[in-house]
Motif scaffolding. Structure first.
Motif, PDB file in Angstrom:
ATOM      1  N   MET A   1      45.669  22.743  52.202  1.00 23.06           N
ATOM      2  CA  MET A   1      45.185  22.658  50.801  1.00 23.06           C
ATOM      3  C   MET A   1      45.286  21.223  50.313  1.00 23.06           C
ATOM      4  O   MET A   1      46.301  20.569  50.468  1.00 23.06           O
ATOM      5  CB  MET A   1      46.065  23.582  49.949  1.00 23.06           C
ATOM      6  CG  MET A   1      45.638  23.663  48.513  1.00 23.06           C
ATOM      7  SD  MET A   1      44.223  24.701  48.348  1.00 23.06           S
ATOM      8  CE  MET A   1      44.033  24.651  46.594  1.00 23.06           C
ATOM      9  N   HIS A   2      44.217  20.734  49.781  1.00 25.71           N
ATOM     10  CA  HIS A   2      44.198  19.365  49.306  1.00 25.71           C
ATOM     11  C   HIS A   2      44.976  19.256  48.009  1.00 25.71           C
ATOM     12  O   HIS A   2      44.948  20.160  47.180  1.00 25.71           O
ATOM     13  CB  HIS A   2      42.747  18.965  49.085  1.00 25.71           C
ATOM     14  CG  HIS A   2      42.576  17.496  49.050  1.00 25.71           C
ATOM     15  ND1 HIS A   2      41.914  16.846  48.068  1.00 25.71           N
ATOM     16  CD2 HIS A   2      43.010  16.554  49.894  1.00 25.71           C
ATOM     17  CE1 HIS A   2      41.939  15.565  48.301  1.00 25.71           C
ATOM     18  NE2 HIS A   2      42.600  15.350  49.403  1.00 25.71           N
ATOM     19  N   ILE A   3      45.648  18.121  47.857  1.00 28.78           N
ATOM     20  CA  ILE A   3      46.540  18.025  46.701  1.00 28.78           C
ATOM     21  C   ILE A   3      45.792  17.970  45.371  1.00 28.78           C
ATOM     22  O   ILE A   3      46.277  18.401  44.341  1.00 28.78           O
ATOM     23  CB  ILE A   3      47.496  16.848  46.865  1.00 28.78           C
ATOM     24  CG1 ILE A   3      48.681  17.020  45.918  1.00 28.78           C
ATOM     25  CG2 ILE A   3      46.806  15.537  46.612  1.00 28.78           C
ATOM     26  CD1 ILE A   3      49.876  16.257  46.320  1.00 28.78           C
ATOM     27  N   TYR A   4      44.551  17.431  45.386  1.00 27.94           N
ATOM     28  CA  TYR A   4      43.817  17.367  44.115  1.00 27.94           C
ATOM     29  C   TYR A   4      43.460  18.745  43.591  1.00 27.94           C
ATOM     30  O   TYR A   4      43.242  18.937  42.415  1.00 27.94           O
ATOM     31  CB  TYR A   4      42.499  16.600  44.288  1.00 27.94           C
ATOM     32  CG  TYR A   4      42.643  15.208  44.791  1.00 27.94           C
ATOM     33  CD1 TYR A   4      43.596  14.354  44.267  1.00 27.94           C
ATOM     34  CD2 TYR A   4      41.808  14.743  45.796  1.00 27.94           C
ATOM     35  CE1 TYR A   4      43.717  13.078  44.738  1.00 27.94           C
ATOM     36  CE2 TYR A   4      41.931  13.455  46.258  1.00 27.94           C
ATOM     37  CZ  TYR A   4      42.881  12.628  45.742  1.00 27.94           C
ATOM     38  OH  TYR A   4      42.988  11.375  46.213  1.00 27.94           O
ATOM     39  N   ARG A   6      45.017  21.557  43.588  1.00 32.30           N
ATOM     40  CA  ARG A   6      46.025  22.526  43.183  1.00 32.30           C
ATOM     41  C   ARG A   6      45.956  22.754  41.674  1.00 32.30           C
ATOM     42  O   ARG A   6      46.034  21.826  40.880  1.00 32.30           O
ATOM     43  CB  ARG A   6      47.405  22.021  43.570  1.00 32.30           C
ATOM     44  CG  ARG A   6      48.429  23.129  43.542  1.00 32.30           C
ATOM     45  CD  ARG A   6      49.790  22.584  43.807  1.00 32.30           C
ATOM     46  NE  ARG A   6      49.927  22.122  45.179  1.00 32.30           N
ATOM     47  CZ  ARG A   6      50.892  21.287  45.548  1.00 32.30           C
ATOM     48  NH1 ARG A   6      51.733  20.805  44.669  1.00 32.30           N
ATOM     49  NH2 ARG A   6      50.992  20.921  46.803  1.00 32.30           N
ATOM     50  N   HIS A  10      53.176  23.979  36.971  1.00 32.31           N
ATOM     51  CA  HIS A  10      54.610  24.172  37.179  1.00 32.31           C
ATOM     52  C   HIS A  10      55.313  23.985  35.842  1.00 32.31           C
ATOM     53  O   HIS A  10      55.629  22.872  35.442  1.00 32.31           O
ATOM     54  CB  HIS A  10      55.139  23.159  38.193  1.00 32.31           C
ATOM     55  CG  HIS A  10      54.444  23.235  39.510  1.00 32.31           C
ATOM     56  ND1 HIS A  10      54.844  24.096  40.503  1.00 32.31           N
ATOM     57  CD2 HIS A  10      53.373  22.582  39.985  1.00 32.31           C
ATOM     58  CE1 HIS A  10      54.054  23.962  41.538  1.00 32.31           C
ATOM     59  NE2 HIS A  10      53.143  23.050  41.247  1.00 32.31           N
ATOM     60  N   TYR A  13      58.777  21.977  35.639  1.00 32.22           N
ATOM     61  CA  TYR A  13      58.722  20.518  35.779  1.00 32.22           C
ATOM     62  C   TYR A  13      58.008  19.871  34.608  1.00 32.22           C
ATOM     63  O   TYR A  13      58.359  18.777  34.170  1.00 32.22           O
ATOM     64  CB  TYR A  13      58.063  20.149  37.099  1.00 32.22           C
ATOM     65  CG  TYR A  13      58.911  20.517  38.278  1.00 32.22           C
ATOM     66  CD1 TYR A  13      60.090  19.828  38.540  1.00 32.22           C
ATOM     67  CD2 TYR A  13      58.551  21.552  39.119  1.00 32.22           C
ATOM     68  CE1 TYR A  13      60.885  20.177  39.604  1.00 32.22           C
ATOM     69  CE2 TYR A  13      59.346  21.907  40.191  1.00 32.22           C
ATOM     70  CZ  TYR A  13      60.513  21.217  40.428  1.00 32.22           C
ATOM     71  OH  TYR A  13      61.307  21.558  41.473  1.00 32.22           O
ATOM     72  N   GLU A  14      56.991  20.568  34.082  1.00 31.95           N
ATOM     73  CA  GLU A  14      56.277  20.047  32.906  1.00 31.95           C
ATOM     74  C   GLU A  14      57.261  19.870  31.748  1.00 31.95           C
ATOM     75  O   GLU A  14      57.339  18.808  31.126  1.00 31.95           O
ATOM     76  CB  GLU A  14      55.168  21.015  32.472  1.00 31.95           C
ATOM     77  CG  GLU A  14      54.064  21.221  33.469  1.00 31.95           C
ATOM     78  CD  GLU A  14      52.935  20.233  33.313  1.00 31.95           C
ATOM     79  OE1 GLU A  14      53.069  19.313  32.507  1.00 31.95           O
ATOM     80  OE2 GLU A  14      51.926  20.380  34.025  1.00 31.95           O
ATOM     81  N   SER A  17      59.822  17.067  32.365  1.00 32.21           N
ATOM     82  CA  SER A  17      59.330  15.702  32.160  1.00 32.21           C
ATOM     83  C   SER A  17      59.080  15.444  30.680  1.00 32.21           C
ATOM     84  O   SER A  17      59.312  14.336  30.190  1.00 32.21           O
ATOM     85  CB  SER A  17      58.078  15.447  32.990  1.00 32.21           C
ATOM     86  OG  SER A  17      57.208  16.522  32.872  1.00 32.21           O
ATOM     87  N   LEU A  18      58.601  16.491  29.973  1.00 32.93           N
ATOM     88  CA  LEU A  18      58.378  16.337  28.533  1.00 32.93           C
ATOM     89  C   LEU A  18      59.696  16.008  27.843  1.00 32.93           C
ATOM     90  O   LEU A  18      59.779  15.072  27.025  1.00 32.93           O
ATOM     91  CB  LEU A  18      57.791  17.624  27.961  1.00 32.93           C
ATOM     92  CG  LEU A  18      57.375  17.545  26.497  1.00 32.93           C
ATOM     93  CD1 LEU A  18      56.210  16.614  26.347  1.00 32.93           C
ATOM     94  CD2 LEU A  18      57.036  18.913  25.960  1.00 32.93           C
ATOM     95  N   ILE A  21      60.713  12.410  28.507  1.00 35.92           N
ATOM     96  CA  ILE A  21      59.952  11.425  27.730  1.00 35.92           C
ATOM     97  C   ILE A  21      60.393  11.433  26.271  1.00 35.92           C
ATOM     98  O   ILE A  21      60.599  10.377  25.655  1.00 35.92           O
ATOM     99  CB  ILE A  21      58.442  11.708  27.864  1.00 35.92           C
ATOM    100  CG1 ILE A  21      57.995  11.380  29.280  1.00 35.92           C
ATOM    101  CG2 ILE A  21      57.641  10.894  26.872  1.00 35.92           C
ATOM    102  CD1 ILE A  21      56.653  11.926  29.631  1.00 35.92           C
ATOM    103  N   ASN A 279      33.680  -5.242  32.057  1.00 41.43           N
ATOM    104  CA  ASN A 279      35.112  -5.531  32.023  1.00 41.43           C
ATOM    105  C   ASN A 279      35.366  -6.955  31.549  1.00 41.43           C
ATOM    106  O   ASN A 279      36.275  -7.207  30.753  1.00 41.43           O
ATOM    107  CB  ASN A 279      35.692  -5.369  33.420  1.00 41.43           C
ATOM    108  CG  ASN A 279      36.621  -4.201  33.484  1.00 41.43           C
ATOM    109  OD1 ASN A 279      37.127  -3.769  32.452  1.00 41.43           O
ATOM    110  ND2 ASN A 279      36.849  -3.687  34.666  1.00 41.43           N
ATOM    111  N   GLN A 333      34.489   0.548  26.257  1.00 45.64           N
ATOM    112  CA  GLN A 333      34.476   1.310  27.502  1.00 45.64           C
ATOM    113  C   GLN A 333      33.640   2.570  27.349  1.00 45.64           C
ATOM    114  O   GLN A 333      32.837   2.908  28.212  1.00 45.64           O
ATOM    115  CB  GLN A 333      35.897   1.697  27.890  1.00 45.64           C
ATOM    116  CG  GLN A 333      36.580   0.616  28.680  1.00 45.64           C
ATOM    117  CD  GLN A 333      37.975   0.980  29.041  1.00 45.64           C
ATOM    118  OE1 GLN A 333      38.388   2.124  28.905  1.00 45.64           O
ATOM    119  NE2 GLN A 333      38.718   0.005  29.513  1.00 45.64           N
TER     120      GLN A 333
END
Lengths: 343, 299, 248
Positions: A1-4, A6, A10, A13-14, A17-18, A21, A279, A333
Motif C-alpha cells: 500500500m502506497h503511503i500517500y 492511506r 489516527h 496521534y492527531e 500532536s494538536l 502544538i 516566483n 500565487q
C-alpha cells in the motif's frame, strides 16, 4: 500500500500532536504576556484613524501630515507597489536580453552576459544597494552646484525631468481607456488599474517636472540589476532545456533562425519558465522592503519604523505588516499559479 | 573515485577577484579588519581546521565522528562568542556554517510533515509556518523576532544574539529548502516504496534509510542555491547591530576622511561576498559530483 | 501435505475498482506455481496481496496456517520475498549495498555479516564482478539478477516473481531465466507471473489461469495448457505462440 493513499485517520496521534502544538503556542503566549507587562501599551486600533503627524518624503498620491494614519499606510503601499511594478517591467526586459545572450555561444557578448549574471547573483542585495546609493549616486552634484539646463535637474537629493503637459495628456488618455474598459465584460481589473494610473498621473500634472528622489533611483537600479540576473538565469535554463530534437524538427520544416526562435523554441521555453518568473515577481515585492535601510518610505519602513516610533503600537503594526505582505504573496500565487499545467 | 575535476575558470575567477581586491584595498590593515574583524587570526584558523576535519569524516562516511565534530564546533562557537568574536566577514561565514545542519534538519522535517505526512494537524501546522515565513520578507521576520518574538522566551534565558540569529536564519532558509526537498520527494517513483516495503522495511525505516539519502543527493545543486542565498542574506545582521562585513564597512566610512573612498570600499565588500559565494558554489558542485556517482551512465 | 499458502475466496478492490473476485487457490511447499492470463486481469495485484502491499477486502489468506492479517507486516514480508517487473532497485546505492540494506536494517545483522551474506547471494546469481557498480550502470538482465539476489538474501520461504522478464529483450531474459531455473531446482517455493508459456511448461508444478479477476482454470501443466476444453484459454495460448513464432 502506497503511503500517500492511506485514508485512515489516527485520532490518537492527531490529538497528541494538536495538544503538543497548543502547549508550545500557549507557552510562548504566556511568556510574552509576562515579559511584555513591564512596558505594555494598551493595544488599540484607534491610532489608525487619528492623524499621522509625520511627513512622507516620497508620495505618488497627495499626502499631508494631517491625514489619518491608515491613509499614510496606503501611501506607503502605493510606493511599494509602484516601485515593484517598475522593477518588474525593466528587470524582465534586461533579464530576457541577458538570458538570451548567455544561452547561445553564437553571440559574441555571451561572456559579458554570463559574467553579469555571475556577479549579480552571487553578491548580497544589501551590498549592492549600498554600492549604488552610497557609492554611485553619492557622486551626484552636491546642493551648491546643482546641474540644471532647463530640461533636466540633477542634485544629490533628486533627479527632475521637464515633462510639460505630458502627464495631463496621459492621465486624460488613461481615463478614457479606463472608462471604455469599464463597459466591457471581464475587464474590471484592467479598467481599475487604468483609472488608478490615470489618477496618479493626474497628480503629477500639477508640476511641469517629474521628480524622482535619489532613494527611489537607487532602489530601482539595484532591484532591476539584481532581479534581472535571476531572470536571465531562468530564461537561459528554460531555453537550454528545450530538447535538441525540436530544434532539428524546426530546421527540417525550413524555418529560418529568427522564425525558429520566435515560433518554436520561445513558446516552449516560456511555458517552463512561467512559474519561476512569477516566483521572481513575488520576490521583487518582498525585496522592496530593503528600502528601509536607506530610508525610502515604503510599506515596511512606514509601518514598522515610523508608525511604531510615533505610536508605540508594536504588536498591531508588526502583525499588520506581516498580514499585508502575506496576503499580497498568497494573492499573487492564487492569481498566477495554475496547478497541474502540462509543460 | 570522484568524478570531480577542478574547474580552471573557477580558479581564474577567484585569482582575478583576489588580485582586484588587493589592488583596490586602501591598505592591508583595512582588508584584514574586513575579513577577520577585530579578532585574531588564531580563532578563525581553528574554526577552519574543524571544518577540514568535518569534511574528512564526511568523505570517510563516518557519521559518528561527523556528529562529534559538529558538537565540538558548536561548543567552540559558544565559548568564543564573549570575546567579541566573530566580527567582519567571519560573522557571515560562521553564521552560514552554523545554520547549515539546522536548516537541513528543519527542511527535512517540514518537507516530510507538509507533503508526506498523514497527520492532518501536523500537516496544517507545517503549511501555516512555511507559508507565513515564505510570504514575509526577511527584514519583516527579523523585526517580528526583535520586537515581539524576543519576549516569547523566558527573560532569564539571556539568549546570545548569535543564537537568536541562528534560529531565525535556520527557519528562513529551512522553509525554502523544504520546498526544494518537496520536489525531490515528488520525483521519487512509487517503485521505491514497493521495493522497500517488500524487503520488510517499515515506513519510518524506508524514509530514513532509502528515501532521505536519495533526495538529499539528488537535490544538492538546488540546496546549494538556497545555502548561497542564506549566506547573502546574512548581510542583514546589521539590523541587530552585529559587526558583520557590511556594518564594519559602514563604520569605516563614517569617518569624514574616508568619504571619497565609498565606491572602492563597497566594491571590496561585494568582491569578498562574491568570492565566498563562488567557493560555496564550487563546493556544491564537488559534493554533487562525488556523491551522485550513480547518475554517471545510463543504459 | 499441508499447503504453505492458502487463498480462500479473496476479493480485492483498489480505488473503487473491483480487481479480484472470489479467488481461491493453494500453493504447496517447494512447488513452482505459474500465474498466467491477459494483462489487466489482476495477476500482479494478487501477487502484491500475498505480500500485503495491497490490502484485501474480503476472504482469507493463510501463510503456514495463520491468517496473514494477524502476522505483522514486517514479519510476513521477511518470509515472502518479491521481485518486480521494473527491478525496483535503489539507484543511489551500489549493488552490494542494495542487497545488504535489508540485512542490516531489517534483520539487524552486523555490517560485516550482512556484506558476507550479500556477497554470497550475488555470487550465486553470478553478479559477483559487479558488487561496486550502481544499478544504472548495469544492463536490465543484470539488474534483475541483482533484484533476485536482494530478495533471496533474507532467505524467504516463498519468492514472488512479478513478470521478471517482461521488460527485457530475449538475450537478457535468458540469463534471468537461467537463474530462476537454478533456484527452482534448489526447491525454493515460487509463485511466478509470466507470459512465457514455454517456461511454464518447463518449470511449473501448477498453473493458474486468471481472467478479469477470476480463476478460470487451475491444475497441473497438461490439464490447463494442453488438454483444456476452455476456448478462451486455447485462444490466449494460440495468440501467444503466434506472437512468439511469427507467421510460420
Amino acid at each position: 500500500m502506497h503511503i500517500y493513499q492511506r485514508q485512515k485517520i489516527h485520532w490518537f496521534y492527531e490529538l497528541l500532536s494538536l495538544a503538543f502544538i497548543v502547549l508550545i503556542i500557549s507557552w510562548l503566549y504566556f511568556n510574552w504576556k509576562i515579559n511584555a507587562l513591564g512596558y505594555q501599551v494598551s493595544n488599540t486600533w484607534t491610532f489608525l484613524s487619528s492623524s499621522a503627524n509625520f511627513f512622507i518624503s516620497d508620495h505618488w498620491l497627495p499626502f499631508s501630515p494631517k491625514d489619518p494614519t491608515w491613509y499614510a499606510i496606503l501611501i506607503a503601499s502605493v510606493n511599494t507597489f509602484i516601485l515593484g511594478m517598475s522593477v518588474m517591467m525593466s528587470a524582465t526586459v534586461f533579464g530576457f536580453l541577458f538570458g538570451i545572450l548567455s544561452a547561445y555561444p553564437k553571440y559574441k557578448l555571451q561572456w559579458f552576459a554570463s559574467s553579469y549574471v555571475d556577479v549579480f547573483r552571487n553578491t548580497p542585495l544589501v551590498g549592492q544597494l549600498f554600492f549604488w546609493y552610497f557609492g554611485v549616486f553619492y557622486l551626484m552634484p552636491q546642493t551648491e552646484h546643482i546641474y540644471y539646463d532647463g530640461f533636466v535637474k540633477v542634485s544629490i537629493q533628486s533627479l527632475s525631468i521637464y515633462t510639460g503637459n505630458l502627464f495631463f495628456i496621459l492621465s486624460f488618455f488613461y481615463l478614457i481607456v479606463g472608462i471604455y474598459f469599464l463597459f466591457l465584460k471581464r475587464a474590471f481589473g484592467m479598467s481599475l488599474s487604468f483609472l488608478l494610473m490615470s489618477f496618479i498621473y493626474f497628480n503629477f500634472s500639477h508640476s511641469h517636472y517629474f521628480t524622482m528622489s535619489v532613494e527611489w533611483l537607487a532602489l530601482y537600479t539595484t532591484l532591476t540589476f539584481y532581479t534581472a540576473s535571476y531572470i536571465a538565469e531562468i530564461v537561459k535554463a528554460s531555453l537550454l532545456s528545450v530538447p535538441n530534437a525540436i530544434d532539428d524538427a524546426a530546421i527540417a520544416l525550413g524555418l529560418n533562425d529568427k522564425d525558429k526562435f520566435k515560433l518554436v523554441i520561445y513558446p516552449i521555453a516560456l511555458k517552463s519558465m512561467r512559474p519561476m518568473l512569477i516566483n521572481q515577481y513575488i520576490t521583487i515585492m518582498k525585496n522592496t522592503s530593503i528600502g528601509m535601510l536607506i530610508g525610502y518610505p515604503e510599506l515596511m519602513n512606514v509601518l514598522t519604523g515610523t508608525i511604531i516610533n510615533s505610536t508605540g503600537q508594536t504588536l498591531i503594526c508588526v502583525s499588520l505588516m506581516m498580514c499585508i505582505y502575506l496576503s499580497v504573496c498568497l494573492f499573487c500565487q492564487f492569481l498566477f499559479m495554475r496547478k497541474h499545467e502540462p509543460i | 573515485m570522484s568524478q570531480y575535476k577542478l574547474n580552471s575558470t573557477f580558479i581564474i575567477k577567484v585569482v582575478v577577484a583576489v588580485t582586484v581586491l588587493f589592488i583596490i584595498a586602501p591598505d592591508f590593515e583595512v582588508l584584514r579588519r574586513f575579513v577577520f574583524g577585530f579578532g585574531q587570526f588564531i580563532t578563525p584558523s581553528i574554526f577552519v581546521l574543524f571544518f577540514a576535519i568535518l569534511q574528512y569524516t564526511l568523505l570517510k562516511n563516518n557519521k559518528f565522528m561527523a556528529l562529534l565534530v559538529w558538537v565540538l564546533i558548536f561548543a567552540f562557537i559558544l565559548l568564543n562568542i564573549k570575546d567579541g568574536w566573530p566580527t567582519g566577514l567571519m560573522v557571515n561565514v560562521v553564521l552560514t556554517l552554523m545554520c547549515l545542519p539546522m536548516t537541513f534538519i528543519l527542511a527535512l522535517l517540514f518537507a516530510v510533515l507538509r507533503f508526506q505526512s498523514t497527520l492532518l494537524v501536523l500537516k496544517i501546522f507545517a503549511t501555516v509556518i512555511i507559508e507565513s515565513v515564505r510570504g514575509v520578507p526577511l527584514i519583516g521576520l527579523m523585526i517580528f523576532i526583535l520586537s515581539v518574538g524576543a519576549d516569547m522566551v523566558p527573560a532569564y534565558w539571556m539568549m546570545p544574539k548569535i543564537i537568536t540569529l541562528w534560529m531565525i536564519y535556520s527557519l528562513f532558509a529551512g522553509v525554502y529548502l523544504a520546498e526544494v526537498f518537496r520536489g525531490g520527494f515528488q520525483s521519487i517513483p512509487k517503485a521505491y516504496f514497493d521495493g522497500a516495503y517488500a524487503l520488510g522495511m517499515s515506513p519510518l525505516k524506508t524514509y530514513v534509510y532509502v528515501l532521505v539519502p536519495k533526495v538529499v543527493i539528488d537535490t544538492i545543486p538546488a540546496a546549494f542555491n538556497v545555502y548561497i542565498g542564506l549566506f547573502k542574506e546574512t548581510s542583514l545582521v546589521l539590523l541587530f547591530g552585529y559587526f558583520d562585513l557590511m556594518n564594519i564597512a559602514l563604520n569605516y566610512l563614517d569617518f569624514p576622511e574616508h568619504y571619497d573612498e565609498s565606491i572602492k570600499i563597497y566594491m571590496m565588500v561585494l568582491i569578498l561576498f562574491w568570492i565566498v559565494a563562488t567557493i560555496m558554489h564550487e563546493y556544491g558542485h564537488y559534493l554533487f559530483k562525488t556523491f551522485s556517482k550513480y547518475e554517471a551512465k545510463k543504459t | 501435505m499441508k499447503p504453505l499458502l492458502t487463498i480462500d475466496q479473496l476479493s480485492l478492490s483498489l480505488s473503487g475498482k473491483e480487481i479480484l473476485k472470489d479467488v481461491s487457490c493453494q500453493f504447496q511447499t517447494g512447488s513452482c506455481s505459474v500465474l498466467i492470463g491477459p494483462s489487466g486481469s489482476g495477476k500482479s495485484s494478487l501477487l502484491k496481496t500475498l505480500n500485503l502491499l495491497n490490502e484485501y477486502d474480503a476472504g482469507l489468506v493463510c501463510f503456514n496456517g495463520k491468517d496473514i492479517k494477524k502476522i505483522s507486516k514486517i514479519e510476513l514480508r521477511k518470509k515472502i520475498g518479491m521481485v518486480f517487473q521494473q527491478y525496483n532497485l535503489f539507484d543511489h546505492l551500489s549493488v552490494l549495498d542494495n542487497c545488504a540494506l535489508a540485512l542490516k536494517r531489517v534483520l539487524n545483522l552486523k555490517k560485516r555479516d550482512a556484506y558476507e551474506i550479500a556477497q554470497a547471494y550475488l555470487t550465486k546469481v553470478k553478479m559477483n564482478d559487479f558488487v561496486n557498480a550502481f544499478p544504472r550502470q548495469l544492463s536490465g538482465g543484470q539488474q534483475q539478477r541483482v533484484a533476485i539476489a536482494r530478495a533471496m538474501c533474507l532467505q524467504p520461504e516463498v519468492l514472488l516473481l512479478d513478470e521478471p522478464t517482461a521488460a527485457l529483450d530475449p538475450e537478457m531474459s535468458f540469463e534471468v531465466l537461467e537463474t530462476i531455473k537454478s533456484l527452482a531446482e534448489e526447491g525454493v517455493t515460487m509463485i511466478y507471473v509470466t507470459h512465457e508459456i514455454n517456461l511454464a511448461r518447463h518449470l511449473a508444478d501448477q498453473v493458474i489461469f486468471i481472467e478479469e479477476g477470476r480463476v478460470v482454470a487451475q491444475g497441473d501443466v497438461k490439464e490447463v495448457l494442453d488438454t483444456t476444453k476452455n476456448n478462451r484459454i486455447k485462444k490466449f495460448i494460440e495468440q501467444i505462440e503466434h506472437r512468439l513464432y511469427g507467421s510460420e
